[in-house]
Write a protein that holds these residues in place. Structure first.
Motif, short mmCIF file in Angstrom:
data_model
loop_
_atom_site.label_atom_id
_atom_site.label_comp_id
_atom_site.label_asym_id
_atom_site.label_seq_id
_atom_site.Cartn_x
_atom_site.Cartn_y
_atom_site.Cartn_z
N ASP A 172 -20.33 8.10 -4.42
CA ASP A 172 -20.83 8.96 -3.33
C ASP A 172 -21.54 10.21 -3.87
O ASP A 172 -22.00 11.03 -3.10
N LYS A 232 -23.33 8.73 5.00
CA LYS A 232 -21.88 8.79 5.28
C LYS A 232 -21.53 8.05 6.56
O LYS A 232 -22.36 7.81 7.40
N HIS A 287 -18.13 7.93 9.66
CA HIS A 287 -16.96 8.67 10.12
C HIS A 287 -15.68 7.91 9.77
O HIS A 287 -15.68 6.68 9.70
N VAL A 288 -14.56 8.63 9.56
CA VAL A 288 -13.28 7.96 9.24
C VAL A 288 -12.81 7.04 10.36
O VAL A 288 -12.08 6.09 10.12
N LEU A 289 -13.24 7.33 11.59
CA LEU A 289 -12.86 6.45 12.69
C LEU A 289 -13.95 5.41 12.92
O LEU A 289 -14.57 5.33 13.98
N SER A 290 -14.21 4.64 11.89
CA SER A 290 -15.18 3.54 11.98
C SER A 290 -14.41 2.24 12.10
O SER A 290 -13.47 1.99 11.33
N LEU A 335 -13.88 0.07 9.03
CA LEU A 335 -12.87 0.51 8.06
C LEU A 335 -11.46 0.12 8.51
O LEU A 335 -10.66 -0.36 7.73
N HIS A 336 -11.18 0.31 9.80
CA HIS A 336 -9.82 0.06 10.30
C HIS A 336 -9.52 -1.40 10.54
O HIS A 336 -8.40 -1.86 10.32
N SER A 367 -18.21 3.82 15.24
CA SER A 367 -17.08 4.65 15.70
C SER A 367 -16.98 4.81 17.22
O SER A 367 -16.19 5.62 17.69
#
Ligand code: PMP
Length: 287
Positions: free
Chosen positions: A4, A23, A25-28, A31-32, A102
């Motif tokens: 990164d 980039k 977002h962590v709430l993608s 990813l989950h 997200s």
């Protein structure tokens, strides 16, 4: 440097953006919940080997995961070329990736945006031919490739790589270069990022690609072998048969064609057919 924190450009949903700004977002969802597919390609002298086949597989992997990549094969091919140019790379690895964004954060995410990015980075061939011909050592993985009725085994889906990463890490800790994975029925399947071939009595033997990734390199090797008049037999291969097989090699975009000297207790001697196919593959990608 970490991935990164590099310079250059990444293609992100239709435009080239500075590398460090690409980039998510962590709430993608990707990813989950693993709603993510990717490709791995190589450019040789500025030209991506079998770019179209990779773009087609990329779109197909997404379809298997029930989403559609919002770019055509032609648009993806052009985007990959533009990314290579922007980064001034001729010999390079190419990594397209697509994931649900997200907008929705639950198992159901029908209306999330499908994001697509393409990154390229320098990744030279792993070994020269002398090193290659010594052969690598493979462990036999504990995890098996899932039954196609249990998981979308044929897609290049990020979620399936969980078992590959675990298997590769365990193999490396035990002193092996990689792990050979069996399929759900206990037959030889593939490595954690490459397909596998064997030689016996002058013929090539390889597992039927019905529950693992049918590699573009695998299909190239089959064509190259046939062009040389080498018989290619796709069949079920049980691990206890490995004792009777003479040569072994793995192949994939990253690995190219790499001979194997050992799989667990079984020994192989990299020989003339492995060498011939390494040379033919080298010519094909540089053509
Ligand atoms: N199997 C797996 C699990 C892989 O990750 C890869 C690399 N993409 C391959 C096989 C070989 O595929 P290809 O020749 O298309 O790179």
């Amino acid at each position: 440097p970490p991935f990164d924190q590099r310079d250059g450009f990444i293609w992100y949903n239709g435009a080239l953006v500075p590398w460090r700004d690409a980039k998510l977002h962590v709430l993608s969802h990707g990813l989950h919940y693993g709603s993510c597919v990717f490709e791995g390609e190589r450019a040789y002298n500025g030209k991506i080997f079998k770019s179209r086949e990779h773009s087609e597989r990329f779109r197909r992997s997404a379809e298997i995961l029930d989403f559609e990549i919002p770019f055509s094969v032609e648009e993806l091919d052009a985007a990959k070329d533009a990314t290579l140019k922007a980064n001034k790379l001729l010999n390079s690895y190419v990594r397209p990736v697509a994931w649900r964004g997200s907008e929705m954060m639950a198992v159901a995410a029908q209306h999330s945006t499908i994001n697509v990015a393409i990154a390229v980075w320098d990744w030279p061939s792993m070994f020269d031919i002398a090193t290659k011909m010594k052969g690598i050592k493979l462990d036999i993985a504990e995890y098996r490739r899932p039954d196609p009725q249990t998981a979308p085994s044929m897609a290049k889906a990020a979620g399936l790589y969980m078992i590959c990463t675990i298997s590769k890490h365990r193999a490396e800790r035990r002193g092996y270069a990689d792990a050979l994975m069996l399929d759900w029925q206990g037959r030889v399947a593939e490595c954690t990022g490459a397909n596998v071939f064997f030689v016996k009595d002058g013929a090539l033997h390889t597992p039927i690609a019905d529950c693992f990734l049918d590699g573009i390199t695998r299909r190239t090797v089959i064509d190259l072998a046939k062009a040389r008049g080498i018989e290619v037999i796709e069949r079920r291969i049980m691990p206890d048969e490995l004792a009777s097989l003479e040569e072994c090699f793995i192949c994939g975009t990253g690995a190219e064609v790499t001979p194997v000297a050992e799989i667990g207790p079984y020994k192989f001697v990299p020989g003339a057919i492995s060498r011939a196919l390494i040379e033919d593959y080298d010519k094909a990608v540089n053509a």
